[in-house]
Enzyme design. Structure first.
Site, PDB file in Angstrom:
ATOM      1  N   ARG A  62      -0.108  11.415  -2.173  1.00  0.00           N
ATOM      2  CA  ARG A  62       0.495  10.621  -1.100  1.00  0.00           C
ATOM      3  C   ARG A  62       1.822  11.195  -0.617  1.00  0.00           C
ATOM      4  NH1 ARG A  62      -1.462   5.735  -4.634  1.00  0.00           N
ATOM      5  NH2 ARG A  62      -0.861   7.355  -6.074  1.00  0.00           N
ATOM      6  N   GLU A  99       3.335   6.798 -16.137  1.00  0.00           N
ATOM      7  CA  GLU A  99       3.311   5.396 -16.560  1.00  0.00           C
ATOM      8  C   GLU A  99       1.994   5.159 -17.313  1.00  0.00           C
ATOM      9  OE1 GLU A  99       3.467   2.675 -13.271  1.00  0.00           O
ATOM     10  OE2 GLU A  99       3.769   0.937 -14.555  1.00  0.00           O
TER      11      GLU A  99
HETATM   12  P1  AMP Z   1       6.063   8.185 -12.402  1.00  0.00           P
HETATM   13  O1  AMP Z   1       5.944   9.613 -12.825  1.00  0.00           O
HETATM   14  O2  AMP Z   1       5.861   7.243 -13.561  1.00  0.00           O
HETATM   15  O3  AMP Z   1       7.343   7.910 -11.654  1.00  0.00           O
HETATM   16  O4  AMP Z   1       4.864   7.878 -11.449  1.00  0.00           O
HETATM   17  C1  AMP Z   1       4.928   8.181 -10.137  1.00  0.00           C
HETATM   18  C2  AMP Z   1       3.594   8.639  -9.607  1.00  0.00           C
HETATM   19  O5  AMP Z   1       2.499   7.877 -10.107  1.00  0.00           O
HETATM   20  C3  AMP Z   1       3.605   8.480  -8.132  1.00  0.00           C
HETATM   21  O6  AMP Z   1       3.021   9.638  -7.582  1.00  0.00           O
HETATM   22  C4  AMP Z   1       2.789   7.248  -7.883  1.00  0.00           C
HETATM   23  O7  AMP Z   1       1.909   7.502  -6.831  1.00  0.00           O
HETATM   24  C5  AMP Z   1       2.018   6.962  -9.141  1.00  0.00           C
HETATM   25  N1  AMP Z   1       2.265   5.625  -9.716  1.00  0.00           N
HETATM   26  C6  AMP Z   1       2.820   5.340 -10.922  1.00  0.00           C
HETATM   27  N2  AMP Z   1       2.860   4.031 -11.164  1.00  0.00           N
HETATM   28  C7  AMP Z   1       2.337   3.442 -10.069  1.00  0.00           C
HETATM   29  C8  AMP Z   1       2.109   2.080  -9.678  1.00  0.00           C
HETATM   30  N3  AMP Z   1       2.438   1.045 -10.478  1.00  0.00           N
HETATM   31  N4  AMP Z   1       1.554   1.856  -8.474  1.00  0.00           N
HETATM   32  C9  AMP Z   1       1.223   2.884  -7.667  1.00  0.00           C
HETATM   33  N5  AMP Z   1       1.405   4.184  -7.963  1.00  0.00           N
HETATM   34  C10 AMP Z   1       1.952   4.469  -9.150  1.00  0.00           C
END
Ligand code: AMP
Length: 174
Positions: A62, A99
């Site tokens: 995205r 996550e």
């Molecule tokens: P992070 O590395 O944990 O900051 O995760 C960010 C990436 O994972 C981004 O590219 C988001 O598109 C996706 N992502 C992580 N958690 C979520 C969530 N709760 N809802 C939507 N996308 C998420």
């Protein structure tokens, strides 16, 4: 004119237990699918860092949509930071925790002059692992990560604390 944050608040969709139990998935596709909202978020991110970046890096998938819009509007180069195993040639790799699960991001070397100032963009900042890994790739490639722009920050997960001194701009924080 409706501010970008209001577009996001109105159009954001939330899906409990997707893709795993316990995750509240935030879907920004309805924001991208609304022409006025999409233009507002591109303009917001670009204007926040106007004059401060030479190129914009989007994180698969995205983040590509955001980087393309900002690159076009600003008239600057666009870098694609891709998931592992998709790029040819000489690539740099970073492993990181999500996550949910773990992942690998890659960047091709030699696309910009050394020292180029790069703005990093993605849709959601959750734990910050994805953006932090991207900032490391940008640095290892010889560029400067000068800022991070995301549409939505999940503040409870404190992702911005993993980004050191790199400024983080979010359109909406929940
Ligand atoms: P992070 O590395 O944990 O900051 O995760 C960010 C990436 O994972 C981004 O590219 C988001 O598109 C996706 N992502 C992580 N958690 C979520 C969530 N709760 N809802 C939507 N996308 C998420």
């Amino acid at each position: 004119m409706v501010p970008a944050s209001q577009h996001v608040q109105t159009l954001l969709a939330s899906y409990p237990d997707f893709p795993l139990t316990g995750i509240l998935f935030r879907d920004l596709n309805p924001v991208f699918a609304d022409a006025l909202a999409f233009r507002a978020i591109i303009d917001d991110l670009r204007e926040r860092y106007a004059g401060q970046f030479d190129a914009v890096a989007g994180i698969e998938a995205r983040g590509f949509l955001l980087a393309a819009g900002i690159g076009y509007a600003a008239g600057c180069p666009v870098l694609a930071v891709r998931k592992g195993g998709k790029l040819p040639g000489t690539v740099l790799t970073e492993e990181y925790d999500l996550e949910y699960g773990s992942a690998r991001l890659e960047l091709e070397v030699g696309q910009l002059p050394a020292g180029s100032r790069v703005l990093i963009v993605d849709d959601v900042l959750a734990t910050g692992g994805t953006v932090a890994a991207t900032a490391r790739l940008i640095e290892r490639a010889g560029y400067l990560p000068v800022g991070v722009g995301v549409v939505l920050e999940l503040a409870d997960l404190a992702g911005r604390t993993r980004l050191g001194d790199v400024p983080v701009h979010t359109i909406l924080s929940l």
